[in-house]
Design a protein around this motif. Structure first.
Motif, short mmCIF file in Angstrom:
data_model
loop_
_atom_site.label_atom_id
_atom_site.label_comp_id
_atom_site.label_asym_id
_atom_site.label_seq_id
_atom_site.Cartn_x
_atom_site.Cartn_y
_atom_site.Cartn_z
N PHE A 26 0.68 -1.20 -0.02
CA PHE A 26 -0.03 0.02 -0.14
C PHE A 26 0.96 1.39 -0.17
N PRO A 27 0.48 2.12 -0.68
CA PRO A 27 1.41 3.49 -0.86
C PRO A 27 1.34 4.11 0.41
N ALA A 28 2.28 5.10 0.62
CA ALA A 28 2.21 5.89 1.97
C ALA A 28 0.95 6.94 1.84
N TRP A 29 0.46 7.00 3.01
CA TRP A 29 -0.85 7.63 3.19
C TRP A 29 -0.50 9.12 2.69
N GLU A 30 0.62 9.86 2.86
CA GLU A 30 1.06 11.04 2.61
C GLU A 30 0.65 11.29 0.91
N ARG A 31 1.07 10.18 0.11
CA ARG A 31 0.89 10.27 -1.24
C ARG A 31 -0.22 10.06 -1.68
N VAL A 32 -1.15 9.17 -1.01
CA VAL A 32 -2.43 9.04 -1.39
C VAL A 32 -3.33 10.38 -1.05
N ARG A 33 -2.89 11.08 0.06
CA ARG A 33 -3.50 12.28 0.60
C ARG A 33 -3.39 13.17 -0.53
N ASP A 34 -2.07 13.49 -1.17
CA ASP A 34 -1.64 14.32 -2.22
C ASP A 34 -2.70 14.05 -3.53
N GLU A 35 -2.86 12.68 -3.79
CA GLU A 35 -3.67 12.62 -5.18
C GLU A 35 -5.40 12.96 -4.64
N VAL A 36 -5.79 12.57 -3.81
CA VAL A 36 -7.15 12.93 -3.32
C VAL A 36 -7.48 14.09 -3.02
N GLY A 37 -6.51 14.74 -2.49
CA GLY A 37 -6.48 16.22 -2.19
C GLY A 37 -6.58 16.86 -3.43
N ALA A 38 -5.69 16.86 -4.53
CA ALA A 38 -5.70 17.35 -5.73
C ALA A 38 -7.18 17.06 -6.60
N LEU A 39 -7.65 16.11 -6.23
CA LEU A 39 -8.81 15.50 -7.04
C LEU A 39 -10.15 16.40 -6.35
N THR A 40 -10.04 16.30 -4.99
CA THR A 40 -11.01 17.28 -4.07
C THR A 40 -11.06 18.89 -4.38
N HIS A 41 -9.82 19.22 -4.80
CA HIS A 41 -9.87 20.60 -5.13
C HIS A 41 -10.27 20.92 -6.64
N SER A 42 -10.66 19.89 -7.43
CA SER A 42 -11.32 20.07 -8.81
C SER A 42 -12.46 20.66 -8.74
N PRO A 43 -13.15 21.21 -9.78
CA PRO A 43 -14.40 21.87 -9.82
C PRO A 43 -15.32 20.61 -10.01
N ASP A 44 -14.79 19.52 -10.60
CA ASP A 44 -15.79 18.16 -10.54
C ASP A 44 -15.31 17.14 -9.58
N ALA A 45 -15.05 17.64 -8.27
CA ALA A 45 -14.63 16.78 -7.23
C ALA A 45 -15.44 15.72 -7.06
N ALA A 46 -16.77 15.87 -6.96
CA ALA A 46 -17.89 15.13 -6.46
C ALA A 46 -17.92 13.96 -7.59
N GLN A 47 -17.57 14.14 -8.81
CA GLN A 47 -17.72 13.37 -9.84
C GLN A 47 -16.26 12.43 -9.70
N GLY A 48 -15.47 13.25 -9.28
CA GLY A 48 -14.20 12.48 -9.20
C GLY A 48 -14.10 11.54 -7.86
N TRP A 49 -14.77 11.70 -7.06
CA TRP A 49 -14.93 10.66 -5.98
C TRP A 49 -15.81 9.60 -6.21
N GLN A 50 -16.89 9.85 -7.25
CA GLN A 50 -17.81 8.70 -7.65
C GLN A 50 -16.81 7.87 -8.54
#
Length: 274
Positions: free
Chosen positions: A64-88
């Motif tokens: 499993f990747p380091a949680w800090e690296r996962v945080r950076d990816e989902v953090g960038a995704l969550t800052h997108s205007p389409d974040a809700a669709q990104g979580w889907q």
């Protein structure tokens, strides 16, 4: 050499080789991030490879990747205007259960009343509603919108006589879960604290008069105006059959009272000496 120019013209996201995904499984999350932030579509073979990586991670066959690296990816995704669709998309690719499995507990949990979605879809819709109105929303507010009802599945109670469902204390449980989730993802302590505080306060009733509005502002000034944005996103994400123009107007009046109280400046104190 890998055909990247043709992929760019087609707005297609394609792996160079499956072994690269397996060598660094974080690239599965990066695929979801690129889909969301760049508006790409996923090559079918790459999509299958990402799903296999997610399945092997879940089975413990890949590190499993380091949680800090996962945080950076989902953090960038969550800052997108389409974040809700990104979580889907994270869910569709099998990555959500590896990232925030607590969200999936809301699938199939119906709420009734104002709500027309189950808890899982309502959380995603609240994030969508927030970003439609506040595209520059800060990170803690975005996470609070996504997780505001994460405590509902664990507080579900059903009246055996009427069948009515209730979720008493879901704001408190949700705040605790929010803190656990964001701590697991290695977010800074201040962001964790603020997101959890917003979730904890999102069920506070809006004031019915000016006195209550001043009290509302006095007690929660440090959370404003983010708390109002969260409450509005929650309200607009519900919009079930019980929602009426009258109820929405009453809610708008409560917002106006809080905003008016926020604008009022305290009077200067009387001088100590005449």
């Amino acid at each position: 050499p890998a055909g990247g120019q043709a992929d760019l013209r087609a707005r297609r996201l394609r792996m160079v080789a499956e072994k690269n995904l397996r060598a660094d499984p974080l690239r599965a999350w990066r695929a979801a991030r690129f889909l969301t932030t760049l508006g790409l579509r996923l090559d079918p073979a790459t999509e299958n490879a990402v799903r296999w990586v997610a399945a092997d991670l879940a089975a413990g066959h890949l590190p499993f990747p380091a949680w800090e690296r996962v945080r950076d990816e989902v953090g960038a995704l969550t800052h997108s205007p389409d974040a809700a669709q990104g979580w889907q998309r994270l869910h569709d690719l099998g990555l959500l259960s590896l990232t925030v499995p607590e969200l999936l507990e809301g699938q199939g949990v119906l709420q009734g009343g104002f709500h027309h979605l189950d808890v899982f879809d309502h959380n995603l819709e609240a994030l969508h509603q927030l970003l439609q109105r506040q595209p520059q929303a800060p990170s803690p507010l975005r996470w609070a919108a996504l997780l505001h009802d994460v405590g509902k599945p664990r507080t579900l109670a059903q009246n055996p006589d009427t069948g009515r469902r209730s979720f008493h204390g879901h704001d408190r449980v949700g705040a605790e879960l929010t803190a656990q989730i964001l701590t697991r993802l290695k977010f800074p302590g201040e962001e964790v604290k603020r997101a959890a505080a917003l979730v904890r306060a999102h069920m506070v009733p809006l004031p019915a008069n000016e006195t209550e509005a001043r009290r509302f502002v006095h007690r929660r000034r440090e959370l404003l105006p983010d708390l109002l944005h969260l409450m509005l996103a929650d309200r607009e994400a519900a919009r079930g059959p019980s929602s009426t123009p009258g109820s929405r107007h009453a809610y708008a009046l409560g917002f106006e009272r809080v905003l008016a109280a926020l604008e009022q400046q305290p009077q200067a104190p009387a001088p100590l000496l005449s």
